[in-house]
Scaffold this active site. Structure first.
Site, PDB file in Angstrom:
ATOM      1  N   GLY A   1       0.776  -1.237   0.000  1.00  0.00           N
ATOM      2  CA  GLY A   1       0.000   0.000   0.000  1.00  0.00           C
ATOM      3  C   GLY A   1       0.804   1.281   0.000  1.00  0.00           C
ATOM      4  O   GLY A   1       0.259   2.351  -0.295  1.00  0.00           O
ATOM      5  N   ASP A   2       2.101   1.224   0.319  1.00  0.00           N
ATOM      6  CA  ASP A   2       2.910   2.453   0.340  1.00  0.00           C
ATOM      7  C   ASP A   2       4.370   2.114   0.025  1.00  0.00           C
ATOM      8  O   ASP A   2       5.282   2.561   0.714  1.00  0.00           O
ATOM      9  CB  ASP A   2       2.793   3.139   1.708  1.00  0.00           C
ATOM     10  N   LEU A   3       4.566   1.346  -1.031  1.00  0.00           N
ATOM     11  CA  LEU A   3       5.916   0.920  -1.400  1.00  0.00           C
ATOM     12  C   LEU A   3       6.674   2.086  -2.033  1.00  0.00           C
ATOM     13  O   LEU A   3       6.217   2.697  -2.996  1.00  0.00           O
ATOM     14  CB  LEU A   3       5.856  -0.256  -2.374  1.00  0.00           C
TER      15      LEU A   3
ATOM     16  N   ASN B   1      10.524   3.381   2.422  1.00  0.00           N
ATOM     17  CA  ASN B   1       9.983   2.266   3.196  1.00  0.00           C
ATOM     18  C   ASN B   1      10.701   0.949   2.905  1.00  0.00           C
ATOM     19  O   ASN B   1      10.180  -0.119   3.203  1.00  0.00           O
ATOM     20  CB  ASN B   1       8.489   2.106   2.912  1.00  0.00           C
TER      21      ASN B   1
END
Length: 322
Positions: free
Chosen positions: A152-154, A158
């Site tokens: 969801g937030d690659l 991260n």
């Protein structure tokens, strides 16, 4: 049986907004300083120390605001995600050791990665092999997807680097805890969404360009992966000279980062760039699965002549001729 039990535990914890006592870390963490060490898309990141042996830990505290969903709804989603994140065990995924509710209401504790994120790593070490790193990221993403977890937030921020130099995916699942984060206007500062990595189906334009109230998927993760490739090949974020507002308009209209004139960094090549192009396709269904990306990158690593079979992403062309 194990997966069925995990689903039952996740459902129960999500229903009642509770976590097992075993999920609370047992080592005493130092109280936070005045400011966090840094910030992530959805959280503040604190560097806290075990007061017993002075080992450092990263404590990610979810940012929750008054305008967000009712606190009980957030707590229930938080508990569900912690159950999943705590059970993830893979060499390319950051291990969540537990929670520290006595310090922060919504947080996750993990080992401190002093080498920083993957983009900082290649800037500090120009000899780092980008292909090896991208294979590690693809391996971690494939593991998450096989276990029904959407990141969801690659993005590079991260993806952390461990002591052995291997990439580890972090912050997976956090975007689903606070639903309203997904619909913040592009002009709003400090929003949880990172537009440079968002797939076009998650974006929309109009009077105000914004992120749709649409769930991330495996295929939107693959799009984000292509932007990680861009970062490692070029050494900078996608669309470095554009604002979030302009990026949303460009991406939804099909514009993508330009191909670099040269591939000088170790492990980069035209073939790697072609993989990125397949991953950023405007139609989600036409993007490859993470496992296909992994297979293709391994093929590039093992020899461009493809004597061991064709890459399902790039077709029958010899990779050395791309």
């Amino acid at each position: 049986m194990q997966r069925r039990c995990l689903r039952a535990l996740r459902k129960t914890c999500g229903l009642y907004g509770i976590l097992p006592d075993s999920y609370t870390v047992t080592y005493p963490l130092s109280k936070p300083n005045q400011r966090p060490f840094t910030r992530g898309g959805f959280c503040d990141i604190w560097k806290l120390t075990d007061e017993t042996n002075e080992k450092a830990y990263a404590v990610k505290s979810l940012r929750v605001y008054e305008k967000d969903d009712p606190i009980e709804k957030i707590r229930k989603r938080y508990c569900k995600e912690v159950i999943v994140c705590k059970r993830v065990k893979h060499e390319n995924v950051l291990t969540i050791e537990g929670v520290a509710s006595n310090i922060f209401e919504f947080c996750m504790v993990s080992e401190w990665m002093k080498r920083g994120n993957i983009l900082d790593h290649v800037k500090a070490d120009p000899t780092a092999n980008r292909l090896e790193l991208l294979i590690g990221v693809a391996r971690g993403l494939d593991y998450l997807h096989r276990n029904e977890i959407v990141h969801g937030d690659l993005k590079s921020a991260n993806i952390l680097i461990d002591e052995g130099g291997s990439p580890r995916l972090s912050d997976f699942g956090l975007c689903s805890i606070t639903k309203n984060i997904e619909t913040v206007n592009a002009s709003t500062p400090n929003s949880g969404v990172t537009y440079r990595y968002c797939a076009p189906e998650l974006l929309e334009t109009g009077e105000v360009a914004k992120v749709k109230n649409t769930k991330a998927t495996n295929k939107s993760d693959v799009y984000s992966y292509s932007m990680v490739v861009v970062e490692l090949v070029t050494g900078s974020v996608p669309f470095p000279d554009s604002t979030d507002y302009n990026i949303i308009h460009m991406v939804t209209k099909g514009k993508r980062p330009p191909k670099p004139p040269r591939f000088d960094a170790p492990g980069t090549s035209k073939a790697v760039w072609e993989v990125a192009k397949k991953c950023w396709h405007g139609t989600a269904d036409k993007r490859p699965e993470a496992v296909q990306v992994l297979q293709c990158l391994n093929g590039i690593k093992n020899g461009g002549e493809r004597t061991h079979g064709e890459c399902s992403i790039l077709g029958s062309e010899k990779l050395t001729n791309l």
